[in-house]
Design a protein around this motif. Structure first.
Motif, short mmCIF file in Angstrom:
data_model
loop_
_atom_site.label_atom_id
_atom_site.label_comp_id
_atom_site.label_asym_id
_atom_site.label_seq_id
_atom_site.Cartn_x
_atom_site.Cartn_y
_atom_site.Cartn_z
N ILE A 2 2.56 68.41 20.06
CA ILE A 2 2.79 68.23 21.49
C ILE A 2 1.83 69.11 22.28
O ILE A 2 1.70 70.31 22.01
CB ILE A 2 4.25 68.58 21.86
CG1 ILE A 2 5.22 67.66 21.12
CG2 ILE A 2 4.47 68.46 23.36
CD1 ILE A 2 6.67 67.99 21.35
N THR A 6 2.69 69.10 28.09
CA THR A 6 3.88 68.29 27.82
C THR A 6 5.04 69.17 27.39
O THR A 6 6.18 68.98 27.82
CB THR A 6 3.58 67.24 26.75
OG1 THR A 6 2.51 66.40 27.20
CG2 THR A 6 4.81 66.39 26.47
N LEU A 29 7.13 65.34 33.84
CA LEU A 29 6.97 65.01 32.43
C LEU A 29 6.23 63.69 32.26
O LEU A 29 5.26 63.61 31.50
CB LEU A 29 8.34 64.92 31.75
CG LEU A 29 8.32 64.38 30.32
CD1 LEU A 29 7.52 65.29 29.40
CD2 LEU A 29 9.73 64.17 29.79
N GLN A 32 2.55 63.49 32.63
CA GLN A 32 1.72 63.94 31.52
C GLN A 32 1.14 62.76 30.76
O GLN A 32 0.09 62.87 30.11
CB GLN A 32 2.56 64.80 30.55
CG GLN A 32 3.08 66.10 31.14
CD GLN A 32 1.97 67.07 31.46
OE1 GLN A 32 1.06 67.29 30.66
NE2 GLN A 32 2.04 67.68 32.64
N ALA A 33 1.82 61.61 30.85
CA ALA A 33 1.38 60.42 30.12
C ALA A 33 0.56 59.48 31.01
O ALA A 33 -0.39 58.85 30.54
CB ALA A 33 2.59 59.67 29.56
N LEU A 164 7.57 58.63 25.28
CA LEU A 164 8.50 59.60 25.90
C LEU A 164 9.92 59.05 26.02
O LEU A 164 10.82 59.75 26.49
CB LEU A 164 7.99 60.00 27.29
CG LEU A 164 6.67 60.76 27.35
CD1 LEU A 164 6.25 60.97 28.80
CD2 LEU A 164 6.78 62.10 26.63
#
Length: 266
Positions: A2, A6, A29, A32-33, A164
């Motif tokens: 990770i 993240t 969160l 982050q993607a 996620l």
């Protein structure tokens, strides 16, 4: 392994459970993607009014649209339909859940009822959402939206978001428990039966068969899709549609939609 960013975002999300900063921590969160412009999370149950878990768009859109959505326009939302029909946990593109004529419908582009569509924010270019089963018959949708001028979520971004899903799911279930057991909880309230919502909007002017067709028209189904859903001929659907418009004194799907929305904003 990770990534550091993240990992920190996951830690912050855990720390934010049950607190006012939960929504921003959830957004941090998922960013982050993939980047996005707006977000929201609702808990849905077929027998109760929606519960707003996270409002990540009211800073840029008119809150009147949110009120109209909560009063009944959510009934036309494909993510609502997915949640109350037992959709499995996962990430979905709106277009994969929507009826075949949804993007030609007024709901998809209406600034009056879709909280994510406004002159200020611009028309959405794409919406994706996590569907997460909760407890006691509820399921949540956590939606991420990109506005006009941007690009749809590409395959790599979608895959990174989908990875996620277990974290988003566990987090939303934990937040839901805080919501229903917290001292400042604002529990969902019973709402009129779905049939009654539509019947109140159109009164006694329509027959039961015409009410059934009307609901599917408003949700964005084509005549062919309506026929398949109701087990009738496509020609019969077209006759029903003509009779619906005649009985209501209108001539278009847009006018049909407006009658429904005018009922919600009264």
């Amino acid at each position: 392994m990770i990534a550091d960013g993240t990992a920190r975002a996951i830690a912050a999300l855990i720390a934010a459970a049950g607190r006012s900063g939960y929504g921003p921590a959830l957004d941090a969160l998922t960013r982050q993607a993939a980047g996005f412009d707006m977000s929201c999370a609702f808990a849905f149950n077929p027998d109760q009014s929606p519960v707003l878990i996270h409002d990540g768009y009211s800073a840029t859109v008119d809150r009147r649209a949110l009120r109209t959505y909560l009063r009944g326009a959510y009934l036309l939302d494909p993510f609502y339909s997915a949640c109350v029909s037992g959709c499995s946990e996962g990430l979905w593109r709106m277009r994969d859940l929507a009826p075949d004529g949804f993007y030609d419908s007024d709901f998809a582009w209406s600034r009056e009822v879709h909280p994510c569509i406004s002159d200020q924010a611009g028309t959405l270019v794409e919406e994706v959402g996590f569907t997460i089963p909760l407890h006691d018959g509820f399921a949540a949708t956590y939606s991420l939206m990109r506005n006009r001028g941007g690009q749809p979520f590409d395959a790599a971004e979608f895959a990174a978001l989908a990875a996620l899903t277990p974290i988003v799911g566990a987090s939303l279930r934990q937040q839901w428990q805080h919501h229903i057991h917290g001292t400042d909880a604002n529990p969902a309230t019973p709402r009129p039966d779905t049939e009654l919502v539509f019947q109140q909007a159109f009164g006694a002017l329509l027959t039961p068969a015409q009410h059934a067709v009307t609901k599917l028209i408003l949700r964005g189904h084509s005549s062919l899709s309506i026929a398949q859903n109701l087990g009738i001929a496509e020609g019969t659907v077209k006759i029903h549609r003509s009779n619906i418009y005649r009985r209501l004194g209108i001539s278009s799907q847009s006018e049909l939609f407006q009658i429904f929305i005018d009922h919600l904003v009264e």
